[in-house]
Scaffold this active site. Structure first.
Site, PDB file in Angstrom:
ATOM      1  NE  ARG A 116      -7.290   9.020  13.062  1.00 17.94           N
ATOM      2  CZ  ARG A 116      -8.078  10.178  12.579  1.00 17.94           C
ATOM      3  NH1 ARG A 116      -9.118   9.620  12.014  1.00 17.94           N
ATOM      4  NH2 ARG A 116      -8.061  11.169  13.068  1.00 17.94           N
ATOM      5  CD  GLU A 143     -12.601  -0.648   6.118  1.00 18.24           C
ATOM      6  OE1 GLU A 143     -13.083  -1.912   6.319  1.00 18.24           O
ATOM      7  OE2 GLU A 143     -12.275  -0.025   6.834  1.00 18.24           O
ATOM      8  CG  HIS A 160      -8.993   3.231   5.837  1.00 23.73           C
ATOM      9  ND1 HIS A 160     -10.201   4.124   6.036  1.00 23.73           N
ATOM     10  CD2 HIS A 160      -9.570   1.961   6.005  1.00 23.73           C
ATOM     11  CE1 HIS A 160     -11.266   3.572   6.637  1.00 23.73           C
ATOM     12  NE2 HIS A 160     -10.870   2.044   6.542  1.00 23.73           N
ATOM     13  CB  ILE A 161      -5.839   8.160   1.910  1.00 22.40           C
ATOM     14  CG1 ILE A 161      -6.981   8.003   0.857  1.00 22.40           C
ATOM     15  CG2 ILE A 161      -4.577   8.734   1.330  1.00 22.40           C
ATOM     16  CD1 ILE A 161      -7.594   9.420   0.758  1.00 22.40           C
ATOM     17  CB  SER A 162      -3.894   7.642   6.467  1.00 24.54           C
ATOM     18  OG  SER A 162      -5.242   7.445   7.346  1.00 24.54           O
ATOM     19  NE  ARG A 176      -3.957   9.208  10.849  1.00 27.71           N
ATOM     20  CZ  ARG A 176      -4.909   9.803  10.370  1.00 27.71           C
ATOM     21  NH1 ARG A 176      -5.379   9.269   9.265  1.00 27.71           N
ATOM     22  NH2 ARG A 176      -5.254  11.103  10.600  1.00 27.71           N
ATOM     23  CG  ASP A 202     -26.870  -2.548  10.646  1.00 33.08           C
ATOM     24  OD1 ASP A 202     -26.117  -3.609  10.910  1.00 33.08           O
ATOM     25  OD2 ASP A 202     -27.656  -1.990  11.351  1.00 33.08           O
ATOM     26  CG  ASN A 236     -11.756   6.319   2.608  1.00 31.43           C
ATOM     27  OD1 ASN A 236     -12.021   6.402   3.906  1.00 31.43           O
ATOM     28  ND2 ASN A 236     -10.559   7.126   1.968  1.00 31.43           N
ATOM     29  N   PRO A 266     -17.132  11.559   4.813  1.00 33.75           N
ATOM     30  CG  PRO A 266     -17.454  11.488   7.161  1.00 33.75           C
ATOM     31  CD  PRO A 266     -17.624  10.749   5.809  1.00 33.75           C
ATOM     32  CG  ASN A 267     -14.054  15.855   7.222  1.00 33.25           C
ATOM     33  OD1 ASN A 267     -14.490  16.882   7.247  1.00 33.25           O
ATOM     34  ND2 ASN A 267     -14.313  15.025   8.297  1.00 33.25           N
ATOM     35  NE  ARG A 303      -9.509  15.329   6.626  1.00 36.06           N
ATOM     36  CZ  ARG A 303      -9.917  14.040   6.761  1.00 36.06           C
ATOM     37  NH1 ARG A 303      -9.975  13.437   5.483  1.00 36.06           N
ATOM     38  NH2 ARG A 303     -10.139  13.554   7.914  1.00 36.06           N
TER      39      ARG A 303
HETATM   40  C1  DQA Z   1      -9.253   7.718   6.343  1.00 34.19           C
HETATM   41  C2  DQA Z   1      -8.875   7.178   7.605  1.00 34.19           C
HETATM   42  C3  DQA Z   1      -9.923   7.752   8.536  1.00 34.19           C
HETATM   43  O1  DQA Z   1      -9.634   7.394   9.926  1.00 34.19           O
HETATM   44  C4  DQA Z   1     -10.121   9.280   8.476  1.00 34.19           C
HETATM   45  O2  DQA Z   1     -11.233   9.782   9.468  1.00 34.19           O
HETATM   46  C5  DQA Z   1     -10.598   9.777   7.313  1.00 34.19           C
HETATM   47  C6  DQA Z   1      -9.612   9.140   6.136  1.00 34.19           C
HETATM   48  C7  DQA Z   1      -8.218   7.476   5.215  1.00 34.19           C
HETATM   49  O3  DQA Z   1      -8.588   7.549   4.109  1.00 34.19           O
HETATM   50  O4  DQA Z   1      -7.355   7.318   5.699  1.00 34.19           O
HETATM   51  O5  DQA Z   1     -11.301  10.751   6.917  1.00 34.19           O
HETATM   52  O6  DQA Z   1     -10.554   7.052   6.010  1.00 34.19           O
END
Ligand code: DQA
Length: 148
Positions: free
Chosen positions: A112, A99, A101-103, A108, A88, A75, A11-12, A19
């Site tokens: 998270r 896995e 994560h960009i950040s 953070r 699951d 991600n 999501p997002n 964003r």
């Molecule tokens: C994220 C980190 C997550 O905590 C966050 O909710 C995201 C992006 C990242 O790519 O850093 O939506 O997965």
């Protein structure tokens, strides 16, 4: 071993570039997809690149990957921290899972710091910006090459 890799975004991430660019950068998801496709071609991987804001769609893609894919790069966005259902699904998949994560989630908010997906992932990349996807693809390609 199949050279098909599923690259899944939660999501997002469709808002990438718009964003919170101070956290996630200025590249869009289309930019990421273009770069991943270029690298996949170089590595001779077939790529399925998806994004969804809906948990069930991500689960369905993992199920689809079960029979046909040699690896998953995911991600999961905020579902990372909440989704036992995605964990699951990934536990039903036998090939490598990475896995991304960009950040750097560990720098953070505390919520998270925990990842359900990390209980399954063979490796985790966090804080490398969108380059993390490319590093994960290189790792999947290496593992597929090694298996022959
Ligand atoms: C994220 C980190 C997550 O905590 C966050 O909710 C995201 C992006 C990242 O790519 O850093 O939506 O997965």
């Amino acid at each position: 071993m199949s050279r098909l890799v599923f690259l899944l975004n939660g999501p997002n991430l469709n808002l990438l570039g718009k964003r919170q660019p101070q956290i996630y950068g200025h590249e869009t998801l289309a930019d990421v997809e273009r770069d991943c496709r270029a690298l996949a071609a170089e590595l001779k991987l077939d790529l399925r690149f998806h994004q969804s804001n809906r948990e069930y769609e991500i689960i369905d893609w993992v199920h689809e990957a079960r029979e046909i894919a040699g690896g998953i790069v995911i991600n999961p966005g905020a579902f990372t921290h909440t989704s036992v259902a995605i964990l699951d699904a990934l536990n039903s998949f036998d090939a490598p899972v990475f896995e991304v994560h960009i950040s750097n989630v560990h720098k953070r908010e505390e919520f998270r710091h925990h990842s359900f997906v990390s209980l399954r992932a063979d490796g985790v990349i966090a804080g490398f910006g969108t380059q993390g996807y490319l590093l994960a693809l290189r790792r999947v390609a290496r593992l597929i090459d090694d298996k022959g």
